[in-house]
Design a protein around this motif. Structure first.
Motif, short mmCIF file in Angstrom:
data_model
loop_
_atom_site.label_atom_id
_atom_site.label_comp_id
_atom_site.label_asym_id
_atom_site.label_seq_id
_atom_site.Cartn_x
_atom_site.Cartn_y
_atom_site.Cartn_z
N GLN A 64 0.83 -1.21 0.00
CA GLN A 64 0.00 0.00 0.00
C GLN A 64 0.86 1.26 0.00
OE1 GLN A 64 -2.36 -0.74 3.47
NE2 GLN A 64 -3.99 -1.73 2.31
N GLY A 65 2.11 1.12 0.40
CA GLY A 65 3.02 2.26 0.39
C GLY A 65 3.28 2.83 -0.99
N ALA A 66 3.03 2.04 -2.03
CA ALA A 66 3.19 2.55 -3.40
C ALA A 66 2.18 3.65 -3.71
CB ALA A 66 3.03 1.40 -4.40
N PHE A 67 1.14 3.78 -2.90
CA PHE A 67 0.11 4.78 -3.14
C PHE A 67 0.16 5.93 -2.12
CE2 PHE A 67 -1.31 0.72 -4.79
CZ PHE A 67 -1.54 1.06 -6.12
N ASP A 68 1.25 6.03 -1.39
CA ASP A 68 1.45 7.13 -0.45
C ASP A 68 1.86 8.39 -1.19
OD1 ASP A 68 0.87 5.51 1.68
OD2 ASP A 68 2.94 5.21 2.28
N VAL A 69 1.71 9.52 -0.51
CA VAL A 69 2.21 10.78 -1.05
C VAL A 69 3.73 10.76 -0.97
CG1 VAL A 69 2.23 13.28 -0.78
CG2 VAL A 69 0.12 12.01 -0.37
N VAL A 70 4.38 11.16 -2.06
CA VAL A 70 5.83 11.18 -2.11
C VAL A 70 6.28 12.64 -2.26
CG1 VAL A 70 7.87 10.44 -3.39
CG2 VAL A 70 5.92 8.90 -3.16
N PHE A 71 7.13 13.07 -1.35
CA PHE A 71 7.72 14.40 -1.41
C PHE A 71 9.17 14.27 -1.85
CE2 PHE A 71 4.40 14.80 1.81
CZ PHE A 71 3.71 15.91 1.34
N SER A 72 9.59 15.17 -2.73
CA SER A 72 10.99 15.16 -3.14
C SER A 72 11.44 16.60 -3.34
CB SER A 72 11.19 14.34 -4.42
OG SER A 72 10.45 14.91 -5.49
N ALA A 73 12.72 16.81 -3.23
CA ALA A 73 13.30 18.14 -3.43
C ALA A 73 14.62 17.97 -4.17
CB ALA A 73 13.53 18.84 -2.09
N ASP A 74 14.95 18.97 -4.95
CA ASP A 74 16.18 18.92 -5.73
C ASP A 74 16.77 20.33 -5.76
OD1 ASP A 74 18.19 17.89 -7.29
OD2 ASP A 74 17.04 17.96 -9.16
N GLY A 75 18.06 20.40 -5.71
CA GLY A 75 18.72 21.70 -5.75
C GLY A 75 19.96 21.63 -6.63
N LEU A 76 20.34 22.78 -7.19
CA LEU A 76 21.51 22.86 -8.05
C LEU A 76 22.16 24.22 -7.82
CD1 LEU A 76 23.16 21.83 -10.55
CD2 LEU A 76 21.47 23.01 -11.95
N GLY A 77 23.46 24.22 -7.76
CA GLY A 77 24.18 25.48 -7.59
C GLY A 77 25.64 25.30 -7.92
N TRP A 78 26.32 26.39 -8.21
CA TRP A 78 27.74 26.34 -8.54
C TRP A 78 28.53 26.94 -7.38
CZ3 TRP A 78 24.00 26.84 -12.13
CH2 TRP A 78 24.09 26.01 -13.26
N ALA A 79 29.61 26.30 -7.04
CA ALA A 79 30.44 26.78 -5.95
C ALA A 79 31.35 27.92 -6.41
CB ALA A 79 31.30 25.64 -5.39
N GLY A 80 31.68 27.97 -7.65
CA GLY A 80 32.55 29.02 -8.17
C GLY A 80 32.45 29.07 -9.68
N GLY A 81 33.10 30.01 -10.30
CA GLY A 81 33.10 30.13 -11.76
C GLY A 81 32.33 31.36 -12.21
N PHE A 82 32.12 31.42 -13.51
CA PHE A 82 31.48 32.58 -14.12
C PHE A 82 29.99 32.65 -13.80
CE2 PHE A 82 29.42 34.72 -17.71
CZ PHE A 82 30.05 35.95 -17.62
N TYR A 83 29.32 31.49 -13.76
CA TYR A 83 27.87 31.46 -13.51
C TYR A 83 27.61 31.24 -12.03
CZ TYR A 83 27.68 31.01 -18.53
OH TYR A 83 27.84 31.24 -19.86
N ASP A 84 26.62 31.95 -11.51
CA ASP A 84 26.31 31.85 -10.08
C ASP A 84 24.86 31.40 -9.84
OD1 ASP A 84 24.96 34.07 -10.94
OD2 ASP A 84 25.52 35.31 -9.23
N GLY A 85 24.26 30.70 -10.79
CA GLY A 85 22.85 30.30 -10.69
C GLY A 85 22.62 29.25 -9.60
N ARG A 86 21.44 29.35 -9.01
CA ARG A 86 21.00 28.39 -7.99
C ARG A 86 19.54 28.05 -8.28
NH1 ARG A 86 23.00 32.68 -5.90
NH2 ARG A 86 21.09 33.41 -4.95
N VAL A 87 19.22 26.77 -8.15
CA VAL A 87 17.86 26.31 -8.41
C VAL A 87 17.43 25.42 -7.24
CG1 VAL A 87 16.37 24.95 -9.93
CG2 VAL A 87 18.27 26.22 -10.88
N LEU A 88 16.20 25.60 -6.82
CA LEU A 88 15.61 24.75 -5.79
C LEU A 88 14.21 24.38 -6.25
CD1 LEU A 88 15.95 23.47 -3.02
CD2 LEU A 88 14.99 25.54 -2.03
N GLU A 89 13.89 23.10 -6.21
CA GLU A 89 12.57 22.65 -6.65
C GLU A 89 12.05 21.60 -5.67
OE1 GLU A 89 10.29 21.10 -10.65
OE2 GLU A 89 12.41 20.66 -10.45
N GLY A 90 10.77 21.70 -5.35
CA GLY A 90 10.10 20.72 -4.49
C GLY A 90 8.93 20.12 -5.25
#
Length: 187
Positions: A64-90
């Motif tokens: 029955q656990g296959a039908f539970d609500v699933v929460f997930s989160a993902d993030g992306l960021g650069w520690a250094g370099g020319f680009y400084d973008g950061r992304v967070l998604e839930g």
């Protein structure tokens, strides 16, 4: 023959002592109900069948656990370099049994600069939200792995319930046969 202080006891006295001791035990005779209760609680075959039933119940819960609500989160960021973008998604999603349906919703937010080949990560100031429903029109519409696993686990639980019942009946029948043989032979 028993002796008391070097003397032999007469046979009739030994017989009388045995009768008195036997009658004291006869005052508290074992009842068939007690035999049934003891065999139901302590017989290894019944305990094993009950353990297998608990395992089958656990398998149902896990399926029955296959039908539970699933929460997930993902993030992306650069520690250094020319680009400084950061992304967070839930994201939250939940599967439903009919039509193999799934409902999902997500929210993502990004800040900073991204290279051209990662423009999909860029969001406006308010972020981006997604809500959707996925369901099967033909493939997996009637049954899929999760629904099959749940049905299979429920059938296994019913079989385990039946096995517990049959084991109890068999053990208690054998216990009563042994009890009545014991009674027949005079305890």
């Amino acid at each position: 023959m028993p002796r008391v202080e070097g003397h032999r006891l007469p046979r009739c006295l030994v017989l009388l002592l045995l009768i008195v001791a036997g009658s004291a035990q006869a005052e508290r005779a074992l009842a068939p109900r007690e035999v049934l209760e003891a065999s139901a609680q302590h017989f290894p075959a019944i305990l094993e069948a009950l353990a297998q039933r608990r395992a089958a119940a656990g398998d149902v819960l896990a399926s029955q656990g296959a039908f539970d609500v699933v929460f997930s989160a993902d993030g992306l960021g650069w520690a250094g370099g020319f680009y400084d973008g950061r992304v967070l998604e839930g994201k939250a999603s939940r599967r439903f049994r009919p039509l193999g349906a799934e409902v999902y919703g997500s929210y993502g937010l990004s800040r900073g600069d991204f290279p051209v080949y990662q423009d999909e990560n860029f969001t406006s100031r308010g972020g981006k939200a997604k809500v959707g429903v996925v369901f099967s029109l033909l493939r997996d519409r009637l049954i899929d792995d999760a629904r099959f696993a749940e049905r299979d686990a429920r059938i296994a639980l019913e079989a385990a319930d039946l096995e517990v019942l049959l084991t109890r009946i068999g053990v208690q029948q054998r216990a009563l046969v042994a009890y009545w043989r014991w009674v027949k032979t005079g305890h």
